[in-house]
Structure formats: structure tokens, C-alpha cells
Design a protein around this motif. Structure first.
Motif, PDB file in Angstrom:
ATOM      1  N   LEU A  14       0.836  -1.184   0.000  1.00  0.00           N
ATOM      2  CA  LEU A  14       0.000   0.000   0.000  1.00  0.00           C
ATOM      3  C   LEU A  14       0.874   1.238   0.000  1.00  0.00           C
ATOM      4  CD1 LEU A  14      -2.772  -0.995   2.537  1.00  0.00           C
ATOM      5  CD2 LEU A  14      -2.735  -1.238   0.082  1.00  0.00           C
ATOM      6  N   ILE A  15       0.316   2.538  -1.353  1.00  0.00           N
ATOM      7  CA  ILE A  15       1.057   3.743  -1.439  1.00  0.00           C
ATOM      8  C   ILE A  15       0.354   4.740  -0.552  1.00  0.00           C
ATOM      9  CG2 ILE A  15       1.719   5.491  -2.546  1.00  0.00           C
ATOM     10  CD1 ILE A  15       2.621   2.807  -3.997  1.00  0.00           C
ATOM     11  N   GLY A  16       0.908   5.521  -0.083  1.00  0.00           N
ATOM     12  CA  GLY A  16       0.403   6.401   0.817  1.00  0.00           C
ATOM     13  C   GLY A  16       0.425   6.411   1.935  1.00  0.00           C
ATOM     14  N   ARG A 271      -1.688  -8.419   4.067  1.00  0.00           N
ATOM     15  CA  ARG A 271      -2.623  -9.357   3.466  1.00  0.00           C
ATOM     16  C   ARG A 271      -4.055  -8.878   3.628  1.00  0.00           C
ATOM     17  NH1 ARG A 271       0.896 -13.596   5.740  1.00  0.00           N
ATOM     18  NH2 ARG A 271       1.829 -14.782   4.029  1.00  0.00           N
ATOM     19  N   SER A 272      -4.279  -7.980   4.570  1.00  0.00           N
ATOM     20  CA  SER A 272      -5.644  -7.561   4.906  1.00  0.00           C
ATOM     21  C   SER A 272      -6.060  -6.263   4.244  1.00  0.00           C
ATOM     22  CB  SER A 272      -5.762  -7.391   6.424  1.00  0.00           C
ATOM     23  OG  SER A 272      -4.962  -6.303   6.869  1.00  0.00           O
ATOM     24  N   GLY A 273      -5.097  -5.495   3.720  1.00  0.00           N
ATOM     25  CA  GLY A 273      -5.399  -4.167   3.205  1.00  0.00           C
ATOM     26  C   GLY A 273      -5.125  -3.088   4.231  1.00  0.00           C
ATOM     27  N   GLY A 274      -4.887  -3.491   5.487  1.00  0.00           N
ATOM     28  CA  GLY A 274      -4.568  -2.550   6.552  1.00  0.00           C
ATOM     29  C   GLY A 274      -3.196  -2.841   7.131  1.00  0.00           C
ATOM     30  N   ASN A 442      -6.777  -8.850  -6.078  1.00  0.00           N
ATOM     31  CA  ASN A 442      -5.422  -8.408  -5.761  1.00  0.00           C
ATOM     32  C   ASN A 442      -5.183  -7.092  -6.463  1.00  0.00           C
ATOM     33  OD1 ASN A 442      -2.861  -8.384  -4.740  1.00  0.00           O
ATOM     34  ND2 ASN A 442      -2.141 -10.222  -5.779  1.00  0.00           N
ATOM     35  N   ILE A 443      -4.549  -6.137  -5.792  1.00  0.00           N
ATOM     36  CA  ILE A 443      -4.300  -4.831  -6.410  1.00  0.00           C
ATOM     37  C   ILE A 443      -2.952  -4.297  -5.968  1.00  0.00           C
ATOM     38  CG2 ILE A 443      -5.616  -3.639  -4.605  1.00  0.00           C
ATOM     39  CD1 ILE A 443      -6.395  -1.577  -6.846  1.00  0.00           C
ATOM     40  N   ASP A 444      -2.232  -3.757  -6.915  1.00  0.00           N
ATOM     41  CA  ASP A 444      -0.922  -3.173  -6.656  1.00  0.00           C
ATOM     42  C   ASP A 444      -1.117  -1.751  -6.156  1.00  0.00           C
ATOM     43  OD1 ASP A 444       1.644  -2.184  -6.709  1.00  0.00           O
ATOM     44  OD2 ASP A 444       2.174  -3.161  -8.599  1.00  0.00           O
ATOM     45  N   ALA A 445      -0.559  -1.459  -4.986  1.00  0.00           N
ATOM     46  CA  ALA A 445      -0.780  -0.160  -4.357  1.00  0.00           C
ATOM     47  C   ALA A 445      -0.099   0.990  -5.072  1.00  0.00           C
ATOM     48  CB  ALA A 445      -0.323  -0.188  -2.901  1.00  0.00           C
ATOM     49  N   VAL A 446       0.786   0.704  -6.039  1.00  0.00           N
ATOM     50  CA  VAL A 446       1.394   1.794  -6.790  1.00  0.00           C
ATOM     51  C   VAL A 446       0.655   2.053  -8.097  1.00  0.00           C
ATOM     52  CG1 VAL A 446       3.656   1.336  -5.798  1.00  0.00           C
ATOM     53  CG2 VAL A 446       3.048   0.292  -7.973  1.00  0.00           C
ATOM     54  N   SER A 447      -0.461   1.375  -8.313  1.00  0.00           N
ATOM     55  CA  SER A 447      -1.206   1.513  -9.563  1.00  0.00           C
ATOM     56  C   SER A 447      -2.118   2.738  -9.531  1.00  0.00           C
ATOM     57  CB  SER A 447      -2.059   0.261  -9.813  1.00  0.00           C
ATOM     58  OG  SER A 447      -3.048   0.133  -8.807  1.00  0.00           O
ATOM     59  N   ALA A 452      -6.923   5.848  -7.401  1.00  0.00           N
ATOM     60  CA  ALA A 452      -8.274   6.343  -7.667  1.00  0.00           C
ATOM     61  C   ALA A 452      -9.279   5.849  -6.651  1.00  0.00           C
ATOM     62  CB  ALA A 452      -8.711   5.930  -9.065  1.00  0.00           C
ATOM     63  N   GLY A 453      -8.891   4.861  -5.824  1.00  0.00           N
ATOM     64  CA  GLY A 453      -9.772   4.397  -4.769  1.00  0.00           C
ATOM     65  C   GLY A 453     -10.204   2.953  -4.865  1.00  0.00           C
ATOM     66  N   LEU A 454      -9.778   2.222  -5.893  1.00  0.00           N
ATOM     67  CA  LEU A 454     -10.159   0.816  -6.035  1.00  0.00           C
ATOM     68  C   LEU A 454      -9.447  -0.021  -4.984  1.00  0.00           C
ATOM     69  CD1 LEU A 454     -11.869  -1.007  -7.963  1.00  0.00           C
ATOM     70  CD2 LEU A 454      -9.714  -1.539  -9.133  1.00  0.00           C
ATOM     71  N   ARG A 455     -10.171  -0.978  -4.409  1.00  0.00           N
ATOM     72  CA  ARG A 455      -9.620  -1.795  -3.348  1.00  0.00           C
ATOM     73  C   ARG A 455      -9.958  -3.268  -3.556  1.00  0.00           C
ATOM     74  NH1 ARG A 455      -7.361   2.252  -2.967  1.00  0.00           N
ATOM     75  NH2 ARG A 455      -7.035   3.612  -1.164  1.00  0.00           N
ATOM     76  N   GLU A 456      -9.163  -4.132  -2.948  1.00  0.00           N
ATOM     77  CA  GLU A 456      -9.468  -5.562  -2.963  1.00  0.00           C
ATOM     78  C   GLU A 456     -10.851  -5.789  -2.358  1.00  0.00           C
ATOM     79  OE1 GLU A 456      -7.826  -9.811  -1.146  1.00  0.00           O
ATOM     80  OE2 GLU A 456      -6.544  -8.016  -1.063  1.00  0.00           O
ATOM     81  N   GLY A 457     -11.630  -6.656  -2.998  1.00  0.00           N
ATOM     82  CA  GLY A 457     -12.979  -6.939  -2.515  1.00  0.00           C
ATOM     83  C   GLY A 457     -14.056  -6.126  -3.204  1.00  0.00           C
ATOM     84  N   ASP A 458     -13.666  -5.088  -3.972  1.00  0.00           N
ATOM     85  CA  ASP A 458     -14.657  -4.319  -4.727  1.00  0.00           C
ATOM     86  C   ASP A 458     -15.238  -5.187  -5.845  1.00  0.00           C
ATOM     87  OD1 ASP A 458     -14.349  -2.068  -3.200  1.00  0.00           O
ATOM     88  OD2 ASP A 458     -13.016  -1.033  -4.595  1.00  0.00           O
TER      89      ASP A 458
END
Length: 504
Positions: A14-16, A271-274, A442-447, A452-458
């Protein structure tokens, strides 16, 4: 769709973002540090160093942390960005060979003449952190925080909001320098990240998750140093910390107990997004080199050796008849490069640079890049079983060094993977199994999609205003996508739907 490269198959970054026992003794006093100033690098920092205090009780320890946080927090700012994305919807009847029977009836002149619909705009907003490093307004942050932004503003702890301009960016280290037009700002002292020790206490300061949570201070230790192969940048030498950091912390400060900036918080592994106790910071020594070069030259000037190298693992060591793993092997020497002129050869094993042991190819690449063109690199090399010393006068790294010679695939451009919604995924992500769509697994946090706000589980239900039911349809809609295209998604999240737009 193939999964993007990540720290492991189950971990994404995760970026940010861009995170023992109590010793009743004096705090460690590191080497003398300084604040940065573009015209006068040795100017004294506005934030004084933390005072050595005798720690005789838990309250003394508590007060020491409080004093450091209070002194340094005003130098950490919230960075807000905005990017305008333009999108034009293509009508299925937008062709002179199609007749739209409803165009005349509804008075749609655009459809009647086979034209596109009017251009629409979407404003993509981003949030990160930054650190004031000079009293005349220079600010360090991450490149991914401000990349491609149309406007940048910073908010200080005293409530002031100031516009900022980009001085320079360096995607190869994920460092950027921005500047505000202001004087007499609080400026942090720059420490020496080489002097950090594993186990040393550090503080992380930034704006996690929301601008309303600005100046959040968390505490942890240096968990490890020299982390590489994380997959965030071309040059990696990360400080790992367990100080809690979350999205929005990217670009924020990692502080030692002398109140000095020792790292720029960049990402977490999760692994959790947090937050899960694994955070990464760019060492201030690397960030300082990039910053000073950007301000002085308008670009980052790096040293160049002119070889391709591989880390010597156990398998390579056996193949090369070496005693064991360690160092890097030269797999190619570039013609007319500094390495060729100095006599380096294919199959040479580089064991040390300027007396420092070489751990892997990432470390050596970063160390060479940090050296100035024209400087001398003293290499300890193993050739045919015998050690020898080779001195190389470094050249300047070519501008296109490390740039791939092919276009990335749509999968790589997107930066995330999806699966068709089924009962297993519905249960895993608490989704309505009766709906149709594809789930972000699965989502790359540098993408761009993540920013734009897309997250795993959307659950993605529409792509560019067209309904999508499965992975086959999703891939078909984006198979011709190329870099620079804008993608509009409609997603379902928390019993509601929303639009997200991002540029590939």
C-alpha cells in the motif's frame, strides 16, 4: 489475467502510505545533522535536536516521546492532489453506416450524425504526506503521492493551506520534491540513516486515511535495514519498521529519538489491506541525494558502472564452483562502459564495493547509483578463484537506463486482478452472491487504480459504462487498452455503488 508482481503471492503493498524492554538510560545521541537549504546546505534547522534526558521513570520516558512529537509535528504536512480525467463515451451508433431509429425521435443530434457524446470530466483526488526540509518551503514526499497531479496543495498543522509546485520527481526511488512560496517555515533536521540500528525506537508522523487525521504520531522500532526486492522502485534500500502506518502516510516522516528525519514513509506489506506491522521507508541518505540533485540539476545524476549483474544464490554458487552464496556475478559488460575500460569481465564475482560487503544486486545497483559520476568505485572481485581489487571511474547513468523496450500488457497497466463473482468470493468479501460482476482479488498499491480508490474486494459491475458479468467479458473490454487511456469503472461496495476513473 496474470497477477502483478508483489512482495509475495499473498502480499501487496500500500502507497500512501505510504508504518522490548524499557532502557532506563540516556537516549542515544547520533551524529550532527542539518536541515537542507538549496542555496546554503549547512543552514541550521529550525527544529532543535532533542535534548538528552536522564530516564529514571516511565513518566520520563513518556515525556521524552511527547517532547519529540511536539517539536517535529509542525514540519509534517498533509499533501492533497487533484487530477482531471477526461472521458468521452462512444455511442454504439457513432458511425455513418449505422442508423439510430431513436436519434430523431429524442432529438439527439450527436447520435443522429454519428458523433461521440460530449466530453465529460472526473476529478480524481489524492491524499498523502510531506516533510518540510527547509525554512523557505522545500518539501520531501513520495513520487507516487503527486505523480500526474494537475494541482497540489499542502496543509500545515497551524491550518494554513498553500499551493505547491513540483520541483522534480524520481520514480526510480519514489521520491519527489515540491515547494511552497513561503518563508520562515518550521524545518526538520536531516539525520544519518546509515547510523540507524535495528531495534532503535522511531516515530512515524503523517496523515493516514484522511486529512482529518493529520499529524498522527505512531511509535515503533527499526525492524530491519537494507530491504530490497520489495517491488516498489528500481532502487530499494528500505528501512523496515513496525511503527503503524496506513494509506495517507506516504511521504510522511520517520523520526529517530534525536528528532531527526531518518526516512520517508512509503509503503506497507499487508494481506488484509490494513497495517500488519510491516512498513517501509526510503532512507534519508538516499532521499537527500535525490533531493539535492533534483534541485541543483533538475534531474537525478547517478553513477554508472555498465554491467548486468545477478545475485549469487546457492544454485549459482554451485554452477560457478564457488564456496557458497554471496556477492553478485557479472553476466554482461556493456561495450565502451566504465566497467569494460577498468577490465571487468563476464563471470567476475563482485564481493565488495569500497570495503562494504555486497549482499545482492539491488544493494550494489543502489550504491553505485548513489555515487557521483567521475568518482572511483573500488571493487573486490573474485576471478578464477583469486581475489583482486579493481578501481573503476564511474560514468553518468544514461537517461534511458532501466527503461523497458516494450509496451506493458493490459494486465500490467491495470495493476490489479479480478475473478468472476461466485459463492466463495461472495462469502470471503461479504458480497451479494446474486449480483453479476468481477471481484478485485489483488491490487498493486502503486497503480493508478489504487490511487483512484479501487480496493481488494470491490465488485466491478460496469467498465466504461458497459455491464460486465465475468472475467472473459472484462478482459475483452480492455484487451485493446493502452497507456494513457482512461478507464471508468462502476463498483459495488458496502451496499452502494460508485464510479472510479483512472488513467492507465
Amino acid at each position: 489475467m496474470s497477477k502483478p508482481k508483489t512482495y509475495s503471492s499473498m502480499i501487496f503493498l500500500l502507497i500512501g502510505v505510504v508504518i522490548g524492554g524499557l532502557a532506563f538510560s540516556n537516549f542515544y545521541k547520533g551524529p550532527e545533522a542539518r536541515a537542507f537549504n538549496a542555496s546554503e546546505p549547512a543552514v541550521t534547522a529550525t527544529v532543535p535536536p532533542a535534548r538528552d534526558k536522564a530516564i529514571t521513570s516511565l513518566r520520563d520516558l513518556n515525556n521524552a516521546f511527547v517532547d519529540i512529537a511536539a517539536a517535529v509535528s509542525p514540519t509534517v504536512v498533509t499533501v492533497s492532489t487533484e487530477k482531471v480525467l477526461r472521458f468521452r463515451n462512444r455511442s454504439p451508433f457513432a458511425s455513418p453506416f449505422f442508423f439510430d431509429p431513436f436519434g430523431d425521435f429524442f432529438g439527439d443530434s450527436n447520435r443522429r450524425r454519428g458523433q461521440d457524446s460530449p466530453e465529460q470530466q472526473f476529478r480524481q483526488q489524492g491524499l498523502g504526506s510531506g516533510v518540510i526540509v527547509s525554512n523557505d518551503g522545500y518539501i520531501l514526499t513520495n513520487n507516487h503521492v503527486i505523480a500526474e497531479a494537475d494541482s497540489i496543495t499542502i496543509r500545515m498543522t497551524d491550518g494554513r493551506t498553500l499551493p505547491a509546485k513540483v520541483i522534480g520527481t524520481d520514480p526510480k526511488t519514489d521520491i519527489a520534491v515540491i515547494k511552497v512560496n513561503a518563508k520562515n517555515l518550521p524545518a526538520i533536521r536531516l539525520g544519518d540513516s546509515e547510523q540507524l540500528r535495528v531495534g532503535e525506537w522511531v516515530l512515524a508522523i503523517g496523515s493516514p486515511l484522511s486529512a482529518d487525521l493529520a499529524s498522527t504520531v505512531t511509535q515503533g522500532i527499526v525492524s530491519a535495514k537494507g530491504r530490497s526486492n520489495v517491488g516498489l522502485a528500481q532502487y530499494e534500500d528500505f528501512i523496515q519498521t513496525d511503527a503503524a502506518i496506513n494509506p495517507g502516510n506516504s511521504g510522511g516522516a520517520l523520526i529517530n529519538l534525536d528528532g531527526e528525519l531518518v526516512g520517508i514513509n512509503t509503503a506497507i506489506a499487508t494481506r488484509s489491506g490494513g497495517f500488519q506491522g510491516i512498513g517501509f521507508s526510503v532512507p534519508i541518505n538516499m532521499a537527500r541525494h535525490v533531493m539535492e540533485s533534483l534541485i541543483k540539476n533538475g534531474k537525478v545524476v547517478r553513477g554508472w558502472l555498465g554491467v548486468s549483474i545477478q545475485t549469487v544464490d546457492e544454485s549459482l554458487a554451485k554452477g560457478l564452483n564457488l564456496d557458497g552464496p554471496g556477492g553478485v556475478v557479472v553476466s554482461q559488460v556493456v561495450e565502451n562502459s566504465p566497467a569494460e575500460r577498468a577490465g571487468l569481465q563476464t563471470e567476475d564475482v563482485i564481493l565488495a564495493l569500497n570495503g562494504r560487503k555486497v549482499k545482492d544486486n539491488s544493494q550494489l545497483s543502489a550504491d553505485i547509483a548513489a555515487m557521483a559520476p567521475g568518482s572511483q568505485a573500488n571493487l573486490t572481485v573474485l576471478r578464477e578463484g583469486r581475489k583482486r581489487e579493481i578501481a573503476v571511474t564511474l560514468g553518468e547513468q544514461p537517461a534511458n537506463f532501466g527503461v523497458r523496450g516494450f509496451e506493458p500488457s493490459p494486465d500490467e497497466l491495470l495493476g490489479f486482478t479480478v475473478e468472476t463473482l461466485n459463492n466463495r468470493l461472495a462469502q470471503r468479501y461479504d458480497l451479494d452472491a446474486t449480483r453479476r460482476g468481477v471481484v478485485v482479488t489483488n491490487i498493486d498499491a502503486v497503480s493508478s487504480a489504487y490511487r483512484a480508490g479501487l480496493r481488494e474486494g470491490d465488485l466491478i459491475v460496469k467498465v466504461n459504462r458497459k455491464s460486465v458479468a465475468n472475467v472473459t467479458e472484462f478482459s475483452g473490454m480492455l484487451q485493446n487498452a493502452k497507456k494513457g487511456d482512461t478507464v471508468l469503472l462502476q463498483i459495488a461496495r458496502n451496499d452502494g455503488t460508485q464510479f472510479l476513473a483512472f488513467e492507465l
